[in-house]
Design a protein around this motif. Structure first.
Motif, short mmCIF file in Angstrom:
data_model
loop_
_atom_site.label_atom_id
_atom_site.label_comp_id
_atom_site.label_asym_id
_atom_site.label_seq_id
_atom_site.Cartn_x
_atom_site.Cartn_y
_atom_site.Cartn_z
N ILE A 7 35.40 -32.59 -20.22
CA ILE A 7 34.68 -33.49 -21.26
C ILE A 7 35.15 -34.79 -21.43
N ARG A 8 34.35 -36.03 -21.18
CA ARG A 8 34.77 -37.18 -21.35
C ARG A 8 33.88 -37.78 -22.16
N ASN A 9 34.20 -39.18 -22.83
CA ASN A 9 33.33 -40.03 -23.23
C ASN A 9 32.52 -41.01 -22.40
N ALA A 70 29.80 -33.79 -19.99
CA ALA A 70 30.50 -32.49 -19.15
C ALA A 70 30.19 -32.48 -17.84
N GLU A 71 31.48 -32.59 -17.19
CA GLU A 71 31.45 -32.54 -15.58
C GLU A 71 32.27 -31.18 -15.07
N VAL A 72 31.83 -30.94 -13.95
CA VAL A 72 32.37 -29.82 -13.25
C VAL A 72 32.89 -30.63 -12.03
N GLU A 73 34.00 -29.75 -11.53
CA GLU A 73 34.53 -30.10 -9.97
C GLU A 73 33.45 -30.10 -9.00
N VAL A 101 27.09 -32.57 -15.62
CA VAL A 101 26.01 -31.52 -15.83
C VAL A 101 25.33 -31.53 -16.88
N SER A 102 25.81 -32.04 -18.13
CA SER A 102 25.31 -31.95 -19.42
C SER A 102 26.07 -33.02 -20.17
N ALA A 146 30.71 -25.80 -24.42
CA ALA A 146 31.96 -26.77 -24.21
C ALA A 146 31.71 -28.12 -25.00
N LEU A 147 30.69 -28.51 -25.01
CA LEU A 147 30.18 -29.75 -25.59
C LEU A 147 30.25 -29.60 -26.91
N ILE A 148 29.70 -28.26 -27.72
CA ILE A 148 29.84 -28.10 -28.87
C ILE A 148 31.26 -27.96 -29.34
N GLU A 149 31.93 -27.31 -28.68
CA GLU A 149 33.60 -27.07 -29.04
C GLU A 149 34.24 -28.41 -28.93
N SER A 150 33.86 -29.21 -28.19
CA SER A 150 34.35 -30.76 -28.11
C SER A 150 34.04 -31.69 -29.43
N SER A 151 32.95 -31.24 -29.78
CA SER A 151 32.60 -32.07 -31.16
C SER A 151 33.25 -31.59 -32.39
N LYS A 152 33.80 -30.40 -32.35
CA LYS A 152 34.61 -30.00 -33.30
C LYS A 152 35.92 -30.67 -33.51
#
Length: 177
Positions: A7-9, A70-73, A101-102, A146-152
Motif C-alpha cells: 500500500i502506498r500513497n 494497493a499493488e501486488v508483485e 490492483v485497487s 488491505a486498503l481498509i486496514e491501511s486507512s485505520k
C-alpha cells in the motif's frame, strides 16, 4: 491464497491518476452484468484529487484527502501487447515490479452526502471510494480489506477514532447488505 499487498500513497508524477480512471471504468461492465446500471464511471477531477492527496501527505496541510494505491508483485514479467499491457505497472526503488490492483480515497470528517450518525459523533475519516480494477491480473482478492486496514493507522495518526465506509446503494441493494 490472498496476495501480499503493498500500500502506498498516490503520486502525481506516477501513472496513478490514469490507473484510478481506468479502474473506475473497468467496473462498469461488471456492474451492468449484475443489473446495476445506475452507477457511472468517475473520471473528472482525478488528477486534481491525486495532487491534493500528495500535497496533504507530504506537508500535512491543504485539502485533507489521501489516495491509497494497493499493488501486488508483477510476476508476469515483460508487459505484452495484450489487454494486460494497459495495467498500471511500475518498478519501485528496490527494483521490484509491481502492478496496481485497487485504490481507496479517504477524506477527513467530510461526506459527499450528510450522514447524521457520523456527523453527530465526529472525529472520523470517510473512506469515500474503494475500487478494484476488474482488468486485474487475478491477484486482487483481499485488496479492499488491505486498503481498509491501511486507512485505520492513517485515521489514528490524524487523531480520528472511526473509519466510515461508503457504498453505492442503488441496483439491487446487495452491496449495502
Amino acid at each position: 491464497m490472498t496476495a501480499k499487498f503493498y500500500i502506498r500513497n498516490a503520486e502525481v508524477s506516477s501513472i496513478d491518476a490514469q490507473f484510478i480512471i481506468d479502474a473506475f471504468d473497468s467496473t462498469l461492465p461488471h456492474l451492468a452484468a449484475a443489473g446495476n446500471i445506475g452507477q457511472a464511471g468517475f473520471a473528472e477531477r482525478i488528477e486534481d484529487m491525486v495532487a491534493k492527496s500528495e500535497s496533504f501527505y507530504k506537508t500535512g496541510t491543504g485539502h485533507p484527502i489521501i489516495v491509497f494505491i494497493a499493488e501486488v508483485e508483477d510476476d508476469q514479467g515483460t508487459v505484452s501487447a495484450s489487454t494486460t499491457a494497459r495495467l498500471a505497472r511500475r518498478v519501485d526503488v528496490n527494483g521490484k515490479a509491481l502492478v496496481s490492483v485497487s485504490f481507496a480515497i479517504v477524506l477527513d470528517e467530510r461526506f459527499k452526502n450528510h450522514v447524521g450518525a457520523a456527523l453527530e459523533k465526529g472525529n472520523f475519516v470517510f473512506l469515500q471510494y474503494l475500487v478494484t480494477d476488474h482488468r486485474g491480473i487475478g491477484k486482487h482478492r483481499g485488496a479492499g480489506n488491505a486498503l481498509i486496514e491501511s486507512s485505520k493507522p492513517y485515521a489514528s495518526d490524524h487523531g480520528r477514532r472511526t473509519v466510515w465506509v461508503d457504498c453505492w446503494d442503488g441496483g439491487d441493494g446487495l452491496l449495502v447488505k
